[in-house]
Design a protein around this motif. Structure first.
Motif, PDB file in Angstrom:
ATOM      1  N   ALA A  75       0.834  -1.072   0.111  1.00  0.00           N
ATOM      2  CA  ALA A  75      -0.145   0.221  -0.025  1.00  0.00           C
ATOM      3  C   ALA A  75       0.980   1.380   0.110  1.00  0.00           C
ATOM      4  O   ALA A  75       1.848   1.248   0.588  1.00  0.00           O
ATOM      5  N   ILE A  76       0.356   2.245  -0.733  1.00  0.00           N
ATOM      6  CA  ILE A  76       1.117   3.450  -0.932  1.00  0.00           C
ATOM      7  C   ILE A  76       0.374   4.643  -0.770  1.00  0.00           C
ATOM      8  O   ILE A  76      -1.092   4.932  -0.996  1.00  0.00           O
ATOM      9  N   CYS A  77       0.627   5.620  -0.174  1.00  0.00           N
ATOM     10  CA  CYS A  77       0.047   6.960   0.090  1.00  0.00           C
ATOM     11  C   CYS A  77      -1.323   6.829   0.749  1.00  0.00           C
ATOM     12  O   CYS A  77      -1.265   6.510   1.918  1.00  0.00           O
ATOM     13  N   GLY A  78      -2.430   7.286   0.104  1.00  0.00           N
ATOM     14  CA  GLY A  78      -3.602   7.426   0.798  1.00  0.00           C
ATOM     15  C   GLY A  78      -4.118   5.934   1.366  1.00  0.00           C
ATOM     16  O   GLY A  78      -4.839   5.720   1.997  1.00  0.00           O
ATOM     17  N   ALA A  79      -3.717   4.784   0.475  1.00  0.00           N
ATOM     18  CA  ALA A  79      -4.058   3.360   0.723  1.00  0.00           C
ATOM     19  C   ALA A  79      -3.443   3.321   2.185  1.00  0.00           C
ATOM     20  O   ALA A  79      -4.078   2.432   2.891  1.00  0.00           O
ATOM     21  N   THR A  80      -2.261   3.653   2.781  1.00  0.00           N
ATOM     22  CA  THR A  80      -1.916   3.428   4.017  1.00  0.00           C
ATOM     23  C   THR A  80      -2.843   3.844   5.287  1.00  0.00           C
ATOM     24  O   THR A  80      -3.004   3.310   6.143  1.00  0.00           O
ATOM     25  N   ALA A  81      -3.564   4.991   4.819  1.00  0.00           N
ATOM     26  CA  ALA A  81      -4.421   5.460   5.621  1.00  0.00           C
ATOM     27  C   ALA A  81      -5.604   4.551   5.712  1.00  0.00           C
ATOM     28  O   ALA A  81      -6.413   4.410   6.809  1.00  0.00           O
ATOM     29  N   ALA A  82      -6.285   3.997   4.685  1.00  0.00           N
ATOM     30  CA  ALA A  82      -7.358   2.933   4.606  1.00  0.00           C
ATOM     31  C   ALA A  82      -6.878   1.947   5.461  1.00  0.00           C
ATOM     32  O   ALA A  82      -7.856   1.338   6.470  1.00  0.00           O
ATOM     33  N   LEU A  83      -5.530   1.401   5.339  1.00  0.00           N
ATOM     34  CA  LEU A  83      -5.281   0.406   6.265  1.00  0.00           C
ATOM     35  C   LEU A  83      -5.027   0.620   7.659  1.00  0.00           C
ATOM     36  O   LEU A  83      -5.927  -0.223   8.451  1.00  0.00           O
ATOM     37  N   ALA A  84      -4.845   1.793   8.119  1.00  0.00           N
ATOM     38  CA  ALA A  84      -4.879   2.256   9.356  1.00  0.00           C
ATOM     39  C   ALA A  84      -6.110   2.419   9.759  1.00  0.00           C
ATOM     40  O   ALA A  84      -6.331   2.121  11.136  1.00  0.00           O
ATOM     41  N   GLY A  85      -7.019   2.898   9.160  1.00  0.00           N
ATOM     42  CA  GLY A  85      -8.396   2.868   9.687  1.00  0.00           C
ATOM     43  C   GLY A  85      -8.884   1.755  10.230  1.00  0.00           C
ATOM     44  O   GLY A  85     -10.065   1.748  10.695  1.00  0.00           O
ATOM     45  N   PHE A  86      -8.373   0.471   9.623  1.00  0.00           N
ATOM     46  CA  PHE A  86      -9.184  -0.667   9.938  1.00  0.00           C
ATOM     47  C   PHE A  86      -8.105  -1.649  11.023  1.00  0.00           C
ATOM     48  O   PHE A  86      -8.377  -2.701  11.134  1.00  0.00           O
TER      49      PHE A  86
ATOM     50  N   THR B 283       4.525  -0.814   2.704  1.00  0.00           N
ATOM     51  CA  THR B 283       4.116   0.365   2.843  1.00  0.00           C
ATOM     52  C   THR B 283       4.881   1.706   2.407  1.00  0.00           C
ATOM     53  O   THR B 283       6.039   1.489   2.414  1.00  0.00           O
ATOM     54  N   ALA B 284       4.384   2.593   1.826  1.00  0.00           N
ATOM     55  CA  ALA B 284       5.105   3.682   1.175  1.00  0.00           C
ATOM     56  C   ALA B 284       4.470   4.906   1.448  1.00  0.00           C
ATOM     57  O   ALA B 284       3.161   5.096   1.315  1.00  0.00           O
ATOM     58  N   GLY B 285       5.185   6.184   1.454  1.00  0.00           N
ATOM     59  CA  GLY B 285       4.483   7.517   1.161  1.00  0.00           C
ATOM     60  C   GLY B 285       4.526   7.788  -0.209  1.00  0.00           C
ATOM     61  O   GLY B 285       5.116   7.171  -1.299  1.00  0.00           O
ATOM     62  N   SER B 286       3.876   8.837  -0.608  1.00  0.00           N
ATOM     63  CA  SER B 286       3.595   9.179  -2.089  1.00  0.00           C
ATOM     64  C   SER B 286       4.929   9.656  -2.868  1.00  0.00           C
ATOM     65  O   SER B 286       5.043   9.242  -4.103  1.00  0.00           O
ATOM     66  N   ALA B 287       5.969   9.747  -2.226  1.00  0.00           N
ATOM     67  CA  ALA B 287       7.416  10.026  -2.955  1.00  0.00           C
ATOM     68  C   ALA B 287       8.085   8.803  -2.565  1.00  0.00           C
ATOM     69  O   ALA B 287       9.319   8.840  -3.112  1.00  0.00           O
ATOM     70  N   GLY B 288       7.634   7.595  -2.318  1.00  0.00           N
ATOM     71  CA  GLY B 288       8.530   6.298  -2.114  1.00  0.00           C
ATOM     72  C   GLY B 288       8.392   5.262  -3.152  1.00  0.00           C
ATOM     73  O   GLY B 288       8.581   4.252  -2.927  1.00  0.00           O
ATOM     74  N   ALA B 289       7.441   5.729  -4.335  1.00  0.00           N
ATOM     75  CA  ALA B 289       7.198   4.633  -5.467  1.00  0.00           C
ATOM     76  C   ALA B 289       8.429   3.831  -5.725  1.00  0.00           C
ATOM     77  O   ALA B 289       8.160   2.623  -5.971  1.00  0.00           O
ATOM     78  N   LEU B 290       9.477   4.389  -5.951  1.00  0.00           N
ATOM     79  CA  LEU B 290      10.717   3.746  -6.495  1.00  0.00           C
ATOM     80  C   LEU B 290      11.101   2.717  -5.557  1.00  0.00           C
ATOM     81  O   LEU B 290      11.120   1.758  -6.041  1.00  0.00           O
TER      82      LEU B 290
END
Length: 213
Positions: A106-117, A159-166
């Motif tokens: 999961a990356i960026c906003g998807a990490t928040a979705a995981l955290a919400g669960f 997991t990654a932040g939005s600038a961590g795609a590579l």
């Protein structure tokens, strides 16, 4: 064979998937004997989705079609629409993946979705910087496991932040074990630095009969 399920949703952040999906789909740098990989786009409906970059994607299958197994991997990209309750089904599926030992990336906003669960409460993870998850997930309780890094791999959770795609892509490729270790090293260094010596080292790491770019 690995099945890579890529969840697609409106406002999907195109750039976050580019490195990893292009390499997994093309197989251009795969090592000899690497497992075959099939990519399937998946969503909560078969309706077309529109990415942040203006592209239109027709999902291949639905969330209910996802098969949870050791040869499946779930990719969750960033988007501005993760707070829509209709995406809860895929996060529930992510919980099944993690519990079974299958991989969730999961990356960026998807990490928040995981955290919400509550899926990040007791595992090393990262996101878009300290404080980001608290901003969007009031019940987030994973602060003690937060790592301030572009991307964090914890066994079957990446997991990654939005600038961590590579770096995220590198860690996913390493998890799947589809590149030789030196190929993966030079691949990352080339795209990270742009220095031509890493490109030539990348090409030299491939078998002599490998197709060239």
């Amino acid at each position: 064979m690995f099945t890579i399920y890529v969840y697609v949703l409106d406002t999907l952040a195109d750039w976050e998937l580019g490195y990893v999906t292009s390499e997994l789909n093309s197989g251009r740098f795969f090592k000899k004997g690497a497992p075959r990989v099939m990519i399937k786009t998946v969503s909560c409906s078969k309706e077309p989705i529109h990415t942040m970059g203006g592209l239109t994607i027709i999902p291949d299958c639905l969330t209910d079609d996802i098969a949870v197994s050791q040869t499946s991997l779930l990719l969750l990209p960033g988007a501005d629409t993760w707070n829509n309750p209709k995406h809860g089904a895929v996060i529930k599926k992510a919980g099944e993946f993690l519990a079974s030992g299958a991989a969730v990336c999961a990356i960026c906003g998807a990490t928040a979705a995981l955290a919400g669960f509550g899926l990040l409460n007791d595992r090393p993870h990262t996101s878009n910087g300290p404080g980001f998850l608290e901003m969007f997930v009031p019940d987030y309780k994973g602060q003690n496991f937060y790592v301030d890094a572009p991307s964090v791999a914890d066994n079957n959770l990446i997991t990654a932040g939005s600038a961590g795609a590579l770096l995220w892509a590198k860690q996913i490729l390493a998890y799947l074990d589809v590149f030789q270790s030196d190929t993966l090293k030079y691949w990352y260094e080339y795209f990270h630095t742009g220095k031509p010596e890493h490109f030539f080292a990348l090409m030299q790491s491939l078998p002599a009969n490998h197709s060239q770019l």
